[in-house]
Scaffold this active site. Structure first.
Site, PDB file in Angstrom:
ATOM      1  CB  CYS A 166       2.240 -11.615   4.429  1.00 15.38           C
ATOM      2  SG  CYS A 166       1.038 -10.612   5.291  1.00 15.38           S
ATOM      3  CB  THR A 183       4.835  -7.841  13.735  1.00 19.03           C
ATOM      4  OG1 THR A 183       4.145  -8.356  12.586  1.00 19.03           O
ATOM      5  CG2 THR A 183       3.888  -7.740  14.887  1.00 19.03           C
ATOM      6  CB  ALA A 232       6.166 -19.993 -12.838  1.00 20.79           C
ATOM      7  N   GLY A 233       6.669 -17.098 -11.497  1.00 18.53           N
ATOM      8  CA  GLY A 233       6.910 -15.674 -11.687  1.00 18.53           C
ATOM      9  C   GLY A 233       8.279 -15.279 -11.172  1.00 18.53           C
ATOM     10  CG  PHE A 249      -0.973 -19.059  -3.835  1.00 15.99           C
ATOM     11  CD1 PHE A 249      -2.300 -18.668  -3.947  1.00 15.99           C
ATOM     12  CD2 PHE A 249      -0.083 -18.194  -3.226  1.00 15.99           C
ATOM     13  CE1 PHE A 249      -2.734 -17.458  -3.446  1.00 15.99           C
ATOM     14  CE2 PHE A 249      -0.504 -16.969  -2.723  1.00 15.99           C
ATOM     15  CZ  PHE A 249      -1.833 -16.615  -2.836  1.00 15.99           C
TER      16      PHE A 249
HETATM   17  C1  UDX Z   1      -0.596 -12.977   1.535  1.00 14.91           C
HETATM   18  C2  UDX Z   1      -1.560 -14.132   1.881  1.00 14.91           C
HETATM   19  O1  UDX Z   1      -2.192 -14.608   0.690  1.00 14.91           O
HETATM   20  C3  UDX Z   1      -2.586 -13.674   2.885  1.00 14.91           C
HETATM   21  O2  UDX Z   1      -3.441 -14.741   3.246  1.00 14.91           O
HETATM   22  C4  UDX Z   1      -1.781 -13.203   4.082  1.00 14.91           C
HETATM   23  O3  UDX Z   1      -2.530 -12.969   5.198  1.00 14.91           O
HETATM   24  C5  UDX Z   1      -0.938 -12.000   3.690  1.00 14.91           C
HETATM   25  O4  UDX Z   1      -0.020 -12.460   2.706  1.00 14.91           O
HETATM   26  P1  UDX Z   1      -0.554 -10.877  -0.083  1.00 14.91           P
HETATM   27  O5  UDX Z   1       0.867 -10.739   0.363  1.00 14.91           O
HETATM   28  O6  UDX Z   1      -1.419  -9.679  -0.106  1.00 14.91           O
HETATM   29  O7  UDX Z   1      -1.297 -11.975   0.820  1.00 14.91           O
HETATM   30  O8  UDX Z   1      -0.533 -11.421  -1.590  1.00 14.91           O
HETATM   31  P2  UDX Z   1      -0.630 -12.818  -2.333  1.00 14.91           P
HETATM   32  O9  UDX Z   1      -1.699 -12.731  -3.349  1.00 14.91           O
HETATM   33  O10 UDX Z   1      -0.694 -13.957  -1.405  1.00 14.91           O
HETATM   34  O11 UDX Z   1       0.763 -12.832  -3.133  1.00 14.91           O
HETATM   35  C6  UDX Z   1       2.008 -12.840  -2.443  1.00 14.91           C
HETATM   36  C7  UDX Z   1       3.158 -12.897  -3.425  1.00 14.91           C
HETATM   37  O12 UDX Z   1       3.221 -14.150  -4.066  1.00 14.91           O
HETATM   38  C8  UDX Z   1       3.102 -11.853  -4.539  1.00 14.91           C
HETATM   39  O13 UDX Z   1       4.413 -11.363  -4.753  1.00 14.91           O
HETATM   40  C9  UDX Z   1       2.621 -12.639  -5.735  1.00 14.91           C
HETATM   41  O14 UDX Z   1       3.026 -12.099  -6.954  1.00 14.91           O
HETATM   42  C10 UDX Z   1       3.265 -13.986  -5.480  1.00 14.91           C
HETATM   43  N1  UDX Z   1       2.557 -15.109  -6.108  1.00 14.91           N
HETATM   44  C11 UDX Z   1       1.317 -15.472  -5.667  1.00 14.91           C
HETATM   45  C12 UDX Z   1       3.171 -15.815  -7.133  1.00 14.91           C
HETATM   46  O15 UDX Z   1       4.295 -15.501  -7.550  1.00 14.91           O
HETATM   47  N2  UDX Z   1       2.520 -16.886  -7.658  1.00 14.91           N
HETATM   48  C13 UDX Z   1       1.294 -17.287  -7.241  1.00 14.91           C
HETATM   49  O16 UDX Z   1       0.782 -18.271  -7.756  1.00 14.91           O
HETATM   50  C14 UDX Z   1       0.668 -16.554  -6.220  1.00 14.91           C
END
Ligand code: UDX
Length: 434
Positions: free
Chosen positions: A263, A86, A255-256, A252
């Site tokens: 997603c 999607t 910081a980054g 979550f």
């Molecule tokens: C996410 C959701 O966690 C999952 O439940 C959903 O169904 C699909 O999307 P995903 O995209 O695989 O999963 O990765 P995720 O670990 O959630 O990280 C997403 C983004 O956020 C990454 O770019 C990651 O680097 C960033 N992130 C995550 C941060 O910058 N800081 C954090 O503390 C956590």
């Protein structure tokens, strides 16, 4: 149970493989002959830890197979899952439902007896009812129910997330559909993982709300990080102190360089769009989308500052370009904004990524790919850590520093401490929010 899984992308393949591991008989369907041929030969088109092994085990046990023939897979199935893409529709932010609706019509035409048509793809509120209408239109006599069963899999940890979920969400309206869905997830409910039953619209909304909330949490901490840099606070200490509050939670809050992936960017945009369509603007989410774009740009300024304001002819080593570690996925990765900006400003960029090259090569023109950080560091002016792969967490910093012309590091994932980097011979170090 007999399950047909339509779509062997990330969600469909992981779900199909895991359902077969529960003991169900699963047939995965895709329209792409190359993908099906690869899967039949035992190769997964994506990199996901443990997936290929689990797939091989269940194929060998005779519970898992792959086909191009949707009708054959759907005939006799107890449940048919729609797990097709999607993507964001060009120009509008809406989720593009072309593939979902096409699958619904094809499934309708192929139904031979009662089945639950389950949507796993992330879809706007109301889509499950539209799927029901499309199935009924294609096959007016068909006996079926629809159910919404959003996924919460994190790439790189997808199998564990599937097998040990925080919760399973099932939107269903008839007892018959709930029974089929309950039977499918029985191996999890037996192990006391919670299964939440809701209406169709609520299940659809849970997925968007959860992803938008997580994207907000990350963006919030990224904004606090920017302020920490100005006031002399350390975001790592701040995140730790905040996260210990049980109401906030410590996850979550890292910081980054901004969130990316398949997603969060797509789902935040789609939710904002749904809000606009219903005249209930999602103001917080709209701001999150904007701030996340600014976060990526702030990283470019940070890198430029570290190079004394001049990127032209600087040799920059970028460690990690996938949107997160343990995946080869480049979708909406911060690297896709940051690396082209460096190249555009005249820097010579060398890239190292354990899995990203296959997808990234086309998406990042003008860079030189290298197999390891030490080779890439020869004569370099700066190292940028963009994705926190494990192999970048324990670098021999002294060895790196010796190879570089100017030993400087921008650690955009805060995996090192400034003291240790400087002690190893680096002259400059910056992190995020410190
Ligand atoms: C996410 C959701 O966690 C999952 O439940 C959903 O169904 C699909 O999307 P995903 O995209 O695989 O999963 O990765 P995720 O670990 O959630 O990280 C997403 C983004 O956020 C990454 O770019 C990651 O680097 C960033 N992130 C995550 C941060 O910058 N800081 C954090 O503390 C956590």
């Amino acid at each position: 149970m007999r399950i047909a899984m339509i779509g062997t992308g990330y969600v469909g393949l992981v779900s199909g493989v895991c359902f077969s591991d529960f003991g169900h008989e699963v047939i995965c369907v895709d329209k792409d002959p190359a993908k099906i041929a690869a899967l039949q030969a035992g190769r997964t088109p994506i990199y996901e830890p443990g997936l290929e092994e689990l797939m091989a085990k269940n194929v060998a046990a005779g519970r898992l197979s792959f086909t191009l023939d949707l009708a054959a897979a759907v005939a006799g199935a107890d449940a048919v899952f729609i797990a097709v893409g999607t993507p964001t529709r060009r120009g509008s932010g809406h989720a593009d439902l072309t593939y979902v609706m096409a699958a619904a019509a094809e499934i309708g035409a192929a139904l031979t007896g009662y089945a639950v048509v389950v949507t796993k793809s992330t879809v706007p509120v109301g889509t499950n009812r539209a799927v029901a209408a499309a199935v009924a239109q294609a096959n007016p006599g068909a006996e079926f129910d629809v159910a919404s069963n959003p996924e919460f899999l994190r790439e790189g940890a997808a199998i564990d997330d599937f097998m040990r979920p925080d919760r399973v969400v099932i939107g269903a309206e008839t007892e018959r559909a709930k029974k089929v869905m309950g039977d499918i997830y029985r191996p999890l409910s037996l192990r006391e993982f919670p299964v939440v039953y809701t209406g169709l619209e609520s299940a659809e909304m849970i997925k968007y709300a959860a992803n938008a909330f997580l994207a907000t949490k990350i963006t919030f901490i990224n904004e606090i990080a920017a302020l920490c840099e100005k006031v002399g606070a350390d975001i790592k200490a701040v995140s730790k102190g905040m996260g210990m509050d049980g109401r906030i939670g410590n996850k979550f809050l890292h910081a980054g360089p901004g969130y990316g992936g398949s997603c969060f960017p797509k789902d935040t945009k789609a939710l904002a769009r749904i809000g606009q369509d219903h005249a209930v603007p999602m103001q917080i989410v709209e701001t999150v989308i904007k701030v996340n774009d600014e976060v990526k740009r702030r990283m470019i300024d940070k890198i430029e500052d570290l190079c004394d304001g001049h990127l032209r002819d600087k040799t920059i080593v970028v460690l990690g370009v996938t949107f997160k570690p343990n995946t080869d996925d480049m979708r909406d990765a911060p690297s896709l904004t940051i690396v082209p900006a460096l190249v555009g400003a005249g820097a010579k960029v060398r890239v190292v990524d354990p899995e990203g090259r296959r997808e990234g090569e086309e998406m990042l023109p003008g860079v030189v790919w290298s197999d390891n950080p030490y080779g890439a560091a020869n004569g370099a002016d700066l190292i940028v850590i963009l994705t926190e792969w494990n192999e970048f967490r324990a670098l021999d910093l002294g060895r790196l520093a010796k190879k570089m012309t100017h030993a400087r590091m921008a650690d955009l994932r805060n995996i090192y401490a400034a003291d240790e980097v400087r002690a190893a011979g680096f002259t400059d170090y910056v992190g995020v929010g410190r």
